[in-house]
Design a protein around this motif. Structure first.
Motif, PDB file in Angstrom:
ATOM      1  N   THR A 147     -37.764  46.162  28.412  1.00  0.00           N
ATOM      2  CA  THR A 147     -37.423  46.475  29.798  1.00  0.00           C
ATOM      3  C   THR A 147     -36.351  47.544  29.767  1.00  0.00           C
ATOM      4  OG1 THR A 147     -35.830  44.651  29.842  1.00  0.00           O
ATOM      5  CG2 THR A 147     -38.002  44.204  30.743  1.00  0.00           C
ATOM      6  N   GLY A 148     -36.501  48.548  30.612  1.00  0.00           N
ATOM      7  CA  GLY A 148     -35.514  49.607  30.600  1.00  0.00           C
ATOM      8  C   GLY A 148     -35.717  50.614  31.693  1.00  0.00           C
ATOM      9  N   CYS A 149     -34.768  51.527  31.778  1.00  0.00           N
ATOM     10  CA  CYS A 149     -34.783  52.565  32.807  1.00  0.00           C
ATOM     11  C   CYS A 149     -34.376  53.899  32.199  1.00  0.00           C
ATOM     12  CB  CYS A 149     -33.814  52.207  33.934  1.00  0.00           C
ATOM     13  SG  CYS A 149     -34.234  50.679  34.808  1.00  0.00           S
ATOM     14  N   GLY A 150     -34.689  54.958  32.922  1.00  0.00           N
ATOM     15  CA  GLY A 150     -34.319  56.297  32.496  1.00  0.00           C
ATOM     16  C   GLY A 150     -34.507  57.281  33.626  1.00  0.00           C
ATOM     17  N   ALA A 151     -34.308  58.547  33.319  1.00  0.00           N
ATOM     18  CA  ALA A 151     -34.426  59.600  34.327  1.00  0.00           C
ATOM     19  C   ALA A 151     -34.779  60.909  33.645  1.00  0.00           C
ATOM     20  CB  ALA A 151     -33.112  59.744  35.095  1.00  0.00           C
ATOM     21  N   GLY A 152     -35.287  61.832  34.436  1.00  0.00           N
ATOM     22  CA  GLY A 152     -35.643  63.126  33.882  1.00  0.00           C
ATOM     23  C   GLY A 152     -35.940  64.144  34.953  1.00  0.00           C
ATOM     24  N   ARG A 153     -36.427  65.257  34.499  1.00  0.00           N
ATOM     25  CA  ARG A 153     -36.796  66.357  35.378  1.00  0.00           C
ATOM     26  C   ARG A 153     -38.186  66.816  34.989  1.00  0.00           C
ATOM     27  NH1 ARG A 153     -33.629  72.027  36.524  1.00  0.00           N
ATOM     28  NH2 ARG A 153     -35.214  72.804  37.921  1.00  0.00           N
ATOM     29  N   VAL A 154     -39.049  66.957  35.975  1.00  0.00           N
ATOM     30  CA  VAL A 154     -40.403  67.430  35.704  1.00  0.00           C
ATOM     31  C   VAL A 154     -40.311  68.892  35.307  1.00  0.00           C
ATOM     32  CG1 VAL A 154     -42.683  67.823  36.677  1.00  0.00           C
ATOM     33  CG2 VAL A 154     -41.394  65.783  37.316  1.00  0.00           C
ATOM     34  N   ASN A 155     -40.941  69.243  34.193  1.00  0.00           N
ATOM     35  CA  ASN A 155     -40.862  70.626  33.723  1.00  0.00           C
ATOM     36  C   ASN A 155     -42.206  71.127  33.227  1.00  0.00           C
ATOM     37  OD1 ASN A 155     -40.970  69.085  31.432  1.00  0.00           O
ATOM     38  ND2 ASN A 155     -39.101  69.868  30.531  1.00  0.00           N
ATOM     39  N   GLU A 156     -43.276  70.697  33.891  1.00  0.00           N
ATOM     40  CA  GLU A 156     -44.608  71.190  33.561  1.00  0.00           C
ATOM     41  C   GLU A 156     -45.327  71.581  34.837  1.00  0.00           C
ATOM     42  OE1 GLU A 156     -46.689  68.261  31.300  1.00  0.00           O
ATOM     43  OE2 GLU A 156     -45.351  68.439  29.593  1.00  0.00           O
ATOM     44  N   GLY A 157     -46.360  72.367  34.707  1.00  0.00           N
ATOM     45  CA  GLY A 157     -47.163  72.740  35.864  1.00  0.00           C
ATOM     46  C   GLY A 157     -46.685  74.035  36.482  1.00  0.00           C
ATOM     47  N   PRO A 158     -47.369  74.446  37.554  1.00  0.00           N
ATOM     48  CA  PRO A 158     -46.983  75.685  38.236  1.00  0.00           C
ATOM     49  C   PRO A 158     -45.529  75.626  38.708  1.00  0.00           C
ATOM     50  CG  PRO A 158     -49.079  74.883  39.044  1.00  0.00           C
ATOM     51  CD  PRO A 158     -48.525  73.816  38.144  1.00  0.00           C
ATOM     52  N   PHE A 159     -44.861  76.739  38.620  1.00  0.00           N
ATOM     53  CA  PHE A 159     -43.435  76.835  38.936  1.00  0.00           C
ATOM     54  C   PHE A 159     -43.080  76.189  40.268  1.00  0.00           C
ATOM     55  CE2 PHE A 159     -39.312  78.550  38.301  1.00  0.00           C
ATOM     56  CZ  PHE A 159     -38.841  78.935  39.542  1.00  0.00           C
ATOM     57  N   GLY A 160     -43.852  76.417  41.288  1.00  0.00           N
ATOM     58  CA  GLY A 160     -43.560  75.888  42.617  1.00  0.00           C
ATOM     59  C   GLY A 160     -43.621  74.378  42.705  1.00  0.00           C
TER      60      GLY A 160
END
Length: 138
Positions: A109-122
């Motif tokens: 069990t756990g948690c985390g965070a991030g930033r999406v950095n794939e796909g079209p720039f917009g």
């Protein structure tokens, strides 16, 4: 010379004690992921939450070092992690984020965070997410 032998034996014993605290993880864990994401664009900010089924599959474990895949219906990633010396936590890193799992018997069990950095720039500019997993070994 005697102190060198005692020192070597002492260090060897401490490695054995530390190695005993590292659990061997099960091969497959499944359960659910709860996600919250936000596209923080100035023109069209949007927050989204969802619960999705998820699977974590261990590819390789070498002592405290773990390689695995995480998959849900919309996403699959290769991730790495390190188990804490006491064997109670698995700290993970993946493209765009990080997190920590608690290891408790056959559960992660756990948690985390991030930033999406794939796909079209917009689509990914200013998109952030947080997640929590509740997974059990099959």
């Amino acid at each position: 010379m005697k102190s060198i032998i005692v020192l070597a034996l002492g260090l060897g014993m401490s490695f054995l004690v530390n190695a005993q605290g590292i659990p061997v993880l099960e091969k497959v864990y499944s359960g659910k992921t709860s996600e919250t994401s936000i596209n923080a664009s100035k023109k069209n900010p949007k927050t989204q939450t969802q619960d999705v089924p998820a699977t974590l599959t261990i590819i390789k474990q070498d002592g405290p070092h773990v390689e695995f895949t995480y998959q849900n219906p919309n996403y699959k990633a290769y991730e790495i992690g390190t188990i804490s010396p006491d064997g109670k936590k698995l700290q993970i890193a993946y493209k765009g984020g990080s997190g920590v799992y608690e290891i408790n018997g056959n559960k992660l069990t756990g948690c985390g965070a991030g930033r999406v950095n794939e796909g079209p720039f917009g689509q990914w500019i200013n998109t952030y997410y947080a997640w929590c997993d509740d997974l059990t070994a099959k």
